[in-house]
Design a protein around this motif. Sequence first.
Motif, PDB file in Angstrom:
ATOM      1  N   GLN A 240      11.275  -5.261   2.418  1.00 28.66           N
ATOM      2  CA  GLN A 240      10.514  -4.396   3.315  1.00 28.66           C
ATOM      3  C   GLN A 240       9.549  -3.483   2.552  1.00 28.66           C
ATOM      4  O   GLN A 240       9.084  -2.475   3.076  1.00 28.66           O
ATOM      5  N   GLY A 241       9.260  -3.838   1.306  1.00 33.55           N
ATOM      6  CA  GLY A 241       8.464  -2.968   0.455  1.00 33.55           C
ATOM      7  C   GLY A 241       7.120  -2.564   1.040  1.00 33.55           C
ATOM      8  O   GLY A 241       6.733  -1.390   0.991  1.00 33.55           O
ATOM      9  N   GLU A 242       6.403  -3.514   1.609  1.00 39.13           N
ATOM     10  CA  GLU A 242       5.079  -3.208   2.157  1.00 39.13           C
ATOM     11  C   GLU A 242       5.180  -2.318   3.390  1.00 39.13           C
ATOM     12  O   GLU A 242       4.317  -1.466   3.624  1.00 39.13           O
ATOM     13  N   GLU A 243       6.215  -2.502   4.193  1.00 42.39           N
ATOM     14  CA  GLU A 243       6.415  -1.644   5.361  1.00 42.39           C
ATOM     15  C   GLU A 243       6.725  -0.213   4.920  1.00 42.39           C
ATOM     16  O   GLU A 243       6.221   0.756   5.506  1.00 42.39           O
ATOM     17  N   VAL A 244       7.570  -0.086   3.895  1.00 43.63           N
ATOM     18  CA  VAL A 244       7.907   1.239   3.369  1.00 43.63           C
ATOM     19  C   VAL A 244       6.641   1.933   2.863  1.00 43.63           C
ATOM     20  O   VAL A 244       6.412   3.115   3.124  1.00 43.63           O
ATOM     21  N   PHE A 245       5.807   1.187   2.148  1.00 43.03           N
ATOM     22  CA  PHE A 245       4.574   1.745   1.597  1.00 43.03           C
ATOM     23  C   PHE A 245       3.624   2.172   2.709  1.00 43.03           C
ATOM     24  O   PHE A 245       3.021   3.257   2.654  1.00 43.03           O
ATOM     25  N   ALA A 246       3.480   1.348   3.732  1.00 47.20           N
ATOM     26  CA  ALA A 246       2.573   1.665   4.843  1.00 47.20           C
ATOM     27  C   ALA A 246       3.021   2.930   5.568  1.00 47.20           C
ATOM     28  O   ALA A 246       2.192   3.778   5.954  1.00 47.20           O
ATOM     29  N   GLU A 247       4.327   3.079   5.769  1.00 48.29           N
ATOM     30  CA  GLU A 247       4.848   4.270   6.436  1.00 48.29           C
ATOM     31  C   GLU A 247       4.578   5.523   5.602  1.00 48.29           C
ATOM     32  O   GLU A 247       4.169   6.565   6.127  1.00 48.29           O
ATOM     33  N   TYR A 248       4.781   5.405   4.301  1.00 49.81           N
ATOM     34  CA  TYR A 248       4.518   6.539   3.407  1.00 49.81           C
ATOM     35  C   TYR A 248       3.038   6.918   3.429  1.00 49.81           C
ATOM     36  O   TYR A 248       2.678   8.102   3.523  1.00 49.81           O
ATOM     37  N   LEU A 249       2.163   5.915   3.359  1.00 47.68           N
ATOM     38  CA  LEU A 249       0.722   6.192   3.394  1.00 47.68           C
ATOM     39  C   LEU A 249       0.314   6.907   4.675  1.00 47.68           C
ATOM     40  O   LEU A 249      -0.483   7.856   4.642  1.00 47.68           O
ATOM     41  N   ALA A 250       0.851   6.472   5.797  1.00 49.54           N
ATOM     42  CA  ALA A 250       0.498   7.083   7.082  1.00 49.54           C
ATOM     43  C   ALA A 250       0.898   8.556   7.110  1.00 49.54           C
ATOM     44  O   ALA A 250       0.136   9.415   7.585  1.00 49.54           O
ATOM     45  N   LYS A 251       2.069   8.858   6.584  1.00 49.15           N
ATOM     46  CA  LYS A 251       2.538  10.246   6.585  1.00 49.15           C
ATOM     47  C   LYS A 251       1.708  11.121   5.648  1.00 49.15           C
ATOM     48  O   LYS A 251       1.324  12.241   6.005  1.00 49.15           O
TER      49      LYS A 251
END
Length: 422
Positions: A240-251
């Motif tokens: 789920q690495g890319e999903e984790v990264f996308a969530e962090y970027l959004a925040k």
Amino acid sequence: MSGESFTTAAAGGPRIGFFGLLGHGNLGNDGSLEAFLAFLGKSYPDAEIDFLCSGPEVVEARYGLPATRMNWNRDEYSTASSLRSVALKGIGKIVDFFWTASWVRRHDVVVVPGMGVLEGGLPLRWWGFPYSLLLLTAAGRLVGTKVALVSVGANSSGRRMTRRVFTLAARLAYYRSFRDQLSKDAMRATGLGIADDPVYPDLAFSLPIPEVRSVTPPGEPTTVGVGVMTYRGTEDDRDQGEEVFAEYLAKMTRFVDWLVGQGHRVRLLTGDHEDELASAAILAEVRARRPELDPSWVVDEPPRSLDELMEQMAAVDTIVATRYHNVVCALMLSKPTVSIGYAAKNDVLMADMGLAEFCQYIRTLDVDRLMSQYSALESRRDIVGPVMDERNAVNRRLIEEQYEVLTSQLFPQSAETLEGRS
């Protein structure tokens, strides 16, 4: 720090090697190395120095000293995409023992300077760097070279086999010290007998500090340094690495956009070349949301060294950071700091500086709470600054104390020789 001068041929001084993920783009790792090199430059200017590291070309160019790649297989850290590459990786694991032992035997001392070399939290396979560290300390025992793990970080995260490899590697080291009590406790929990191992601050606390510029005058827009990271979770999050990264970027994008809306300038900060992916994405999104915004209000100028990072930090008023050494540098400069950590080491560091309430964990980052923490910290600027000044002075004294210990335990003959010359 590249101005330090050392010999590269036999000169009668101690033969010292450095090992680690150096010259690989992580500014914190390279900063810890430079702190130790500064100590050697003062105490052992005739030392013969070289490196076994992940970025030998960068290290050689920066310091003018010989460097050898850490692994026989040049593609060790690339994903195996063919039968040939898989075979080379397997062969490399065997060859690396002889590769490492051959390098270690040419030294009196090998130093692993700081860094989180015993941490298993981020994506990490036991047969990667942990295995290389084990080969290093095992080779030291085999050929009689002193291997020193100096002010290193450790944690209890990671998978069982990774922890076992790290524990054995630490057990075989000649000297160990930890950069905080949390690291020592983590290794004690593995069954390692470390009762007498000392705890000293991170080596980076001994680096030169640039001139800290004054806080922005009242009525002028303040500048906030926002440290970002290309964060994809832990070993358990590989799928789920890319999903984790996308969530962090959004925040983080939302937080930076909020700062601008509150009238603050923002300087994006990075601590590893990989983080430039995150900083560029956040910058692009904020500018897309605010096309009328002057480019000078959100700046992204990735630093190439820890010195350059601290120069950037010296010019901001407040810092919000994720990378451990971003937080270290911010605190060294006595800047009001909020930590968004991916491991407990950030929390320990912040608590030591009197900033325990200004921490969050990256995976559960609450942006609304982050906004509140930032506002509260701004109101306490005059209180937290003096506390950080006091702790920084203590940290520097403790690091000097460790250098004295290392002089007696690692280089006793050289110390006597130097005294005779003086």
